[in-house]
Design an enzyme around this catalytic site. Structure first.
Site, PDB file in Angstrom:
ATOM      1  N   ARG A  38       0.809  -1.217   0.000  1.00 32.29           N
ATOM      2  CA  ARG A  38       0.000   0.000   0.000  1.00 32.29           C
ATOM      3  C   ARG A  38       0.845   1.271   0.000  1.00 32.29           C
ATOM      4  NH1 ARG A  38      -5.397  -1.157   1.587  1.00 32.29           N
ATOM      5  NH2 ARG A  38      -5.697   1.055   1.959  1.00 32.29           N
ATOM      6  N   TRP A  97       2.811   5.943   2.035  1.00 30.23           N
ATOM      7  CA  TRP A  97       2.951   6.464   0.675  1.00 30.23           C
ATOM      8  C   TRP A  97       2.830   7.969   0.834  1.00 30.23           C
ATOM      9  CZ3 TRP A  97       0.033   9.241  -2.944  1.00 30.23           C
ATOM     10  CH2 TRP A  97       0.479   9.163  -4.262  1.00 30.23           C
ATOM     11  N   ASN A 123      -3.851   7.490   7.383  1.00 34.59           N
ATOM     12  CA  ASN A 123      -3.894   7.252   5.940  1.00 34.59           C
ATOM     13  C   ASN A 123      -4.896   8.236   5.376  1.00 34.59           C
ATOM     14  OD1 ASN A 123      -4.087   6.231   3.340  1.00 34.59           O
ATOM     15  ND2 ASN A 123      -5.493   4.589   3.917  1.00 34.59           N
TER      16      ASN A 123
END
Ligand code: F6R
Length: 637
Positions: A38, A97, A123
């Protein structure tokens, strides 16, 4: 984007100085390993452990331990080995990310409150973080990162310091946040507790025996339990070893939907392959077969009971709009040819992120089909919301149970490809085409566009596809060799027509994302309108040739296109069915696929292109499973 894991388990039975991290850290690291697809810019963990031994019912004082590192998970593991953290009853972990702030140690999650007593992972994107940060800075709160997340750490820390318990603090803070977020927090005053929240970003709960889990998706805890709960929009969850409580941001209790994950930990392992992608390519026959499983009744008629959509809605549908991104959109593009042919309903295929900005014409007779492997792609989620607001019905085709996209749709049809871990999508593509075909046939059956025997014939063709795909896999050695020969190419072109066109686009996408080389897919007929100027001596061009049995003169036209580029110096790699000798004069290399009906061809012709891209990346020494700059699940717009 970003993987999140939370764990609440029993109080450790060993003393803090005993084996580092213990169960809590083991669970979180195992979860992060499974979620690393992810995001892999940085990783970090936080545990709340007893600071001075375990004696006494509540234990002693507690301390927060945070370890985080830029780079892959392996760097975090090295850091934890060099400087172990104690065992604990609660832990959170994050793999990032990057959105706000580059991939540095300081920007890695968890982030801590100014008093160092709370850690939070996130996130998503907090859209109003700049205003909140300005206020906090004005009040003298020190910031140590460039992230939007740190704002939440300070706000939560301050709310707890002012007397709120962690759950109440989470609800209060979330009400002030805008954007997309999954948040998990631990606090030294709440040892053994993890509090999570979600808005527009995924979070699922794993129900264990004497321990509970939180994860961005079920992969986070699949090694521990298959029993899970879906969390809805704007909900807060508090887990301890023995309890799970869910409320809305307003504090109202919520009963979440329970589900059982239909795959196990072994399915998420590499199984002897060097890359997850290779394993997943080899799982494609099974992905197609499993997606077809149990879809017919005793008479052979197609039944899609799981859709749970009023058949009147499907009967009156006068337009279908497929919304999806990337590979899933190409699956939709393939499906357009089949559904229009079988059902005589116009089908548009739209990239989800463009959909709501073009003011699409939607009515209550429009069926929007949202295709997504992860079920979390934010561009698709936003498009679904727009479609439903405009009165259209939305049907999701999805591979992930408990995900946002099926939950926010009017109906869902699941693909059964099993977990797809490699960032580049492969088996999900085949399963998506299969599911779309089932939907098309179902509509045709329901609306009387096809006779029962016609539906049965196509279903029979679909059931033959796992063997055909296996045949292509068994023959893949030649393509692997070719990939090594062409690994230094500067550019590769892909040509196709009809259902071969989206296959060409998919072949090019795979090569771009995995091998970082310029690749483009074209409708072969478009070549003469410009792109043929790209062709120079030695230019590799893949040509996906339709069956000679396909419509009109399509086959002859594509063969001519191959000749045209070859005459201009291209090195042509022609994908053609067994026995099609007409291609021999226009091919430098012929890659053979079994003979299948025209609409089934994408399920076989795409396979050599997947293998080629994987092998080129491998030959270039690149990370096939985790290509640079990408993440598996794109949960930001
Ligand atoms: C390409 C790839 C992406 C995804 C796209 C949609 O190999 O994996 O293009 O297909 O990001 O993702 P899902 O299907 O999860 O919505």
């Amino acid at each position: 984007m970003c993987g999140i894991v939370g764990y609440a388990g029993p109080r450790p039975t060993v003393r803090p100085s005993d084996p580092a991290g213990g169960e809590a850290l083991a669970v979180v690291l195992e979860g992060l390993r499974r979620l690393e697809y992810r995001g892999y810019d940085s990783a970090g963990v936080a545990v709340v452990a007893e600071a001075d031994g375990h004696d006494g019912p509540g234990g002693g004082a507690h301390a927060l331990h945070v370890t985080k590192r830029a780079g892959r998970l392996a760097r975090l593991v090295e850091a934890l080995e060099a400087e172990p953290v104690p065992d604990a009853a609660a832990a959170i972990g994050h793999t990032r990310w990057a959105t706000h702030g580059g991939p540095t140690d300081a920007n890695a999650h968890p982030h801590t409150s100014a008093d160092g007593r709370l850690a939070v992972i996130h996130n998503g994107i907090i859209e109003n973080y700049a205003a909140l940060k300005a206020e906090l800075l004005e009040q003298g709160v020190p910031f140590t990162s460039q992230t939007d997340t740190e704002v939440v750490a300070h706000l939560l820390g301050r709310a707890v310091a002012a007397g709120a318990d962690l759950t109440t603090a989470m609800r209060e803070v979330c009400r002030d946040l805008e954007g997309a977020f999954t948040l998990l927090a631990v606090h030294v005053d709440a040892p053994g507790t993890v509090v999570g929240a979600r808005r527009n970003s995924p979070l699922v709960v794993g129900l264990g025996d004497g321990a509970n889990y939180l994860g961005s998706d079920v992969a986070a805890f699949i090694g521990r339990t298959r029993d899970a709960l879906e969390l809805g929009q704007d909900q807060v969850v508090t887990i301890t070893a023995t309890s799970v409580e869910v409320t809305g941001f307003d504090g109202a209790p919520v009963t979440p939907r329970a589900f059982t994950v239909d795959w196990d930990a072994a399915a998420a392992e590499k199984g002897g392959y060097q890359w997850y992608m290779d394993k997943e390519i080899h799982e494609q026959p099974k992905a197609v077969a499993d997606t077809l499983l149990g879809r017919t009744d005793a008479s052979g008629a197609l039944v899609l009971d799981e859709l749970r959509m009023d058949t009147a809605v499907l009967r009156r549908t006068d337009k279908i709009i497929v919304i999806a991104c990337g590979t899933a959109a190409y699956a939709g593009h393939v499906a357009k040819y089949a559904i229009e042919h079988w059902c005589r309903i116009p089908v548009e295929v739209e990239l989800a992120h463009e959909f709501r900005y073009r003011d699409p014409v939607l009515t209550e007779r429009t069926l929007v089909v949202a295709i997504s492997q992860s079920g979390e792609t934010m561009d698709v989620v936003m498009a679904i919301r727009h479609a439903r607001e405009q009165g259209a019905k939305v049907l999701a085709i999805c591979n992930t149970q408990g995900a946002t996209i099926p939950r926010e749709s009017d109906a869902a049809l699941y693909t059964h490809a099993g977990p797809e871990v490699a960032v580049a999508s492969t088996k999900a593509f085949l399963a998506q085409i299969t599911a779309c075909y089932l939907l098309g046939l179902y509509l045709a059956q329901l609306r009387g566009n096809m006779f029962a025997d016609e539906v049965r014939t196509v279903l029979g063709q679909l059931h033959g596809m796992p063997d055909a795909v296996q045949t292509v896999l068994d023959r893949s050695e030649e393509v692997r060799k070719l990939a090594h020969e062409l690994a230094d190419s500067k550019s590769v072109l892909f040509l196709g027509r009809h259902v071969g066109f989206p296959v060409a686009l998919e072949g090019a996408l795979k090569l771009k994302e995995l091998a970082y080389l310029h690749a483009e897919g074209f409708a072969a007929g478009e070549l003469k309108h410009g792109p043929i100027a790209l062709v120079e001596e030695g230019q590799p061009v893949f040509v996906i040739v339709p069956s000679p049995d396909s419509r009109d003169s399509l086959h002859a036209k594509v063969v001519s296109n191959a000749q045209e580029v070859r005459a201009r110096g291209a090195r042509t790699i022609v994908i053609a069915e067994d026995g099609d000798d007409a291609v021999l004069g226009s091919a430098d290399l012929v890659v053979r696929v079994p003979r299948v009906p025209t609409l089934m061809a994408p399920l076989v012709t795409v396979v050599p292109l997947q293998v080629f891209a994987m092998e080129v990346a491998s030959a270039k020494g690149l990370d096939v499973d985790q290509p640079r700059n990408l993440a598996k699940s794109v949960t930001v717009e």
